[in-house]
Write an enzyme that holds these catalytic residues in place. Structure first.
Site, PDB file in Angstrom:
ATOM      1  N   GLY A  46       3.950  10.965   7.481  1.00  0.00           N
ATOM      2  CA  GLY A  46       3.301  11.606   6.336  1.00  0.00           C
ATOM      3  C   GLY A  46       4.217  11.678   5.123  1.00  0.00           C
ATOM      4  CG  ASN A  69       3.939  19.100  15.088  1.00  0.00           C
ATOM      5  OD1 ASN A  69       4.236  19.210  13.905  1.00  0.00           O
ATOM      6  ND2 ASN A  69       2.793  18.560  15.476  1.00  0.00           N
ATOM      7  N   GLY A  72       5.908  20.241   9.317  1.00  0.00           N
ATOM      8  CA  GLY A  72       5.657  20.590   7.921  1.00  0.00           C
ATOM      9  C   GLY A  72       5.951  19.471   6.943  1.00  0.00           C
ATOM     10  CB  CYS A 130      -0.865  18.437   7.330  1.00  0.00           C
ATOM     11  SG  CYS A 130       0.687  19.119   7.971  1.00  0.00           S
TER      12      CYS A 130
END
Lengths: 304, 257
Positions: A46, A69, A72, A130
């Site tokens: 990402g 997870n 971030g 996300c």
């Protein structure tokens, strides 16, 4: 020799087995083990417009048949990717797809425009799912109006293949899929991780620095499979199935549920060779069941 | 290819004490060069509660017989299961992983410090460092005498010292309370340490105060071991780095300790 080729948008893929974003780095880490050009596609880590340090340690907790997870979106930003990483990987002979993230629609647009300039990136995966960032991310993917808005604006500046990665943390994922299809998405990939949590009962503290994180692994497979089936019936665009795929049997199940292709994610942590084993396994499956192409099993979805 | 995944054959599994086991594994292929501080990620099959692999420092490499040795300390369900591995069974390893310790120069006076399960890479370094034994001091810390891993005599590789928290072997206290620290620490050119986090931080602090070169080997929680999950990060002067690929060995000056 069976035909493993599949088509998504205007793009043809050599096979339907792809490495999921966040589990295969920028392809180079897997290339330490094998020739990554054998993969159907590689969804790169990402990426955001600017450098992100990600969340504090600890970012990972093992859970029954899976893991949480809270990375971030740690990454060095678009310019670093374009100037430093892209030149090293651009000649890998399979489709490299950038996973595009933003905290505002403008950031999604600006990043997409930068990636659009790269000749060897034929598609983006728009990540509106996300669960581990405070702003943007999943917030865009959990309501139809915001999902529509980001896809509509990105579509205006991007003519190549646009895949939208969906969040499972919604009441009706088919509705979100229909909404992004309506704004011109070429494909949807699902699912991203499920929002979860783990606590150390002895120390009486959360196991993740962010308290909550994204659950992945075989623990989520039955739910992901159900969601892929629901979405495949709701949209006409191709669906890429993701969620706890560990082996050939799992991959075939997703294709029978309606997925045109699949991504292998968390399984790569356990065995980086998993995607290659699944490519081999799908060939054997097709031979054993008398299909001469992988589209044969995908067509089967109509019977479900 | 630089890294591999292979099934190794368990050729020996022996208890060293109540909680530590020495497992020797036969490689199906000639082993690549492996350095002290590097590790393997071990597949442990296969209950629903032990989903991920478990990383272990490499304790010994025998290129002639093509074997690796691991010291397995029981810490939880994964290491418990691994400690029960039967001779003749096979175990999947991802290897070799991480960056090891820097090689000391022959003339360097070096201090090697191991605590708990951290003794494995430290003893591997003691055995393979090209520094002559008279320039090597090995300091091993444990809770009590019964926790020490008496595998072989390391005195041939350097002067060996012990500390125990209960005083049952060597000097009573932590490794940093050993006279080597109090009186002789400035005589060392390089310090290498692996052990519990508080121990390494205490060693690093003293090394930093005296301006002595010091490397430590970290063991942050990791999922993959080869740099794709970004879970085992350590904050450094270069930002968040993966312990599995940028480490596990770090110079203390690069850490934000």
């Amino acid at each position: 020799m069976v035909d493993l080729k599949v088509k998504i948008g205007n793009l043809e893929f050599k096979n339907p087995v792809m490495a999921a974003s966040g589990t295969c780095g920028f392809a180079e880490e897997l290339a330490d083990f094998y020739d990554v050009s054998e993969l159907g596609a590689i969804f790169l880590k990402g990426t955001t417009l600017r450098n992100r340090a990600g969340n504090d340690y600890p970012r990972m907790a093992e859970t029954p048949s899976g893991m949480l997870n809270a990375v971030g979106l740690q990454n060095k930003g678009a310019d670093y990717f374009i100037e430093t990483i892209y030149p090293r990987i651009k000649d890998i002979d399979t489709h490299l797809i950038v996973n595009v993230n933003g905290s505002t629609i403008d950031e999604y647009i600006e990043l997409t425009e930068k990636i659009n300039e790269l000749g060897k990136i034929p598609a983006i995966e728009l990540n509106i799912s996300c669960p581990n960032v405070k702003e943007g991310g999943m917030a865009f993917g959990i309501s139809c109006p915001s999902a529509e808005a980001v896809v509509r604006e990105v579509r205006k500046v991007y003519d190549k293949t646009l895949i939208v990665k969906l969040s499972p943390n919604v009441t009706d994922i088919a509705e979100i899929a229909r909404a992004v299809e309506g704004q011109g998405a070429d494909s949807v990939s699902l699912v991203n991780t499920f929002l979860g949590m783990a606590i150390d009962s002895e120390k009486r503290t959360p196991l993740l620095s962010t308290i909550t994180g994204g659950l992945s692994g075989p623990a989520i497979k039955p739910i992901a499979l159900r969601m892929v089936w629901q979405v495949a019936r709701a949209v006409k665009i191709p669906v890429i199935g993701i969620g706890g795929i560990m082996n050939t049997q799992d991959a075939i199940e997703f294709m029978l549920a309606g997925a045109t292709a699949i991504q292998v994610g968390t399984a790569i942590f356990k065995d980086p060779f998993t995607p290659l084993k699944i490519i081999q396994g799908i060939q054997e499956y097709l031979n054993r069941h008398g299909f001469d192409s992988v589209s044969g099993i995908i067509i089967n979805k109509l019977q479900m | 290819m630089k890294k591999a995944v292979n099934d190794f054959l368990v050729i020996e599994n022996r208890a060293l004490n109540a909680t530590n086991y020495l497992i020797r594994l036969l490689s199906p292929e000639p082993l690549p060069a492996i350095y002290p501080g590097q590790f393997v990620n071990v597949g442990i099959n296969d209950s629903s509660e032990v989903f991920l692999r478990r990383p272990f420092s490499i304790f010994e490499v025998d290129y002639e017989n093509n074997t690796l040795g691991l010291v397995v300390k029981i810490l939880g369900k994964g290491s418990k299961k691994l400690s029960e591995a039967a001779t003749g069974s096979s175990i999947s390893l991802i290897y070799p992983l991480g960056k090891g310790f820097s090689q000391p120069a022959r003339a360097d006076k070096i201090l090697l410090i191991g605590g708990g399960s951290g003794v494995a890479p430290i003893l591997f370094l003691a055995k393979t460092a090209n520094t002559p034994a008279e320039n090597v001091n090995i300091l091993i810390g444990a809770k009590s005498a019964g926790d020490h891993i008496g595998i072989e005599d390391y005195r041939q590789y350097g002067a060996t010292h012990f500390t125990t928290e209960d005083g049952s072997l060597g000097v009573k206290g932590f490794v940093t309370q050993h006279p080597l620290f109090a009186e002789e620490i400035t005589g060392f050119d390089k310090i290498y340490a692996c052990g519990p986090d508080p121990m390494m931080r205490a060693v690093a602090k003293m090394a930093q105060e005296k301006g002595i070169f010091c490397e430590v080997s970290l063991e942050n929680l990791m999922a993959c071991g080869f740099g794709v999950c970004l879970c085992c990060i350590e904050p450094t002067v270069k930002g968040n780095l993966c312990v599995c690929t940028d480490g596990p060995v770090f110079n203390i000056n690069s850490l934000k300790w």
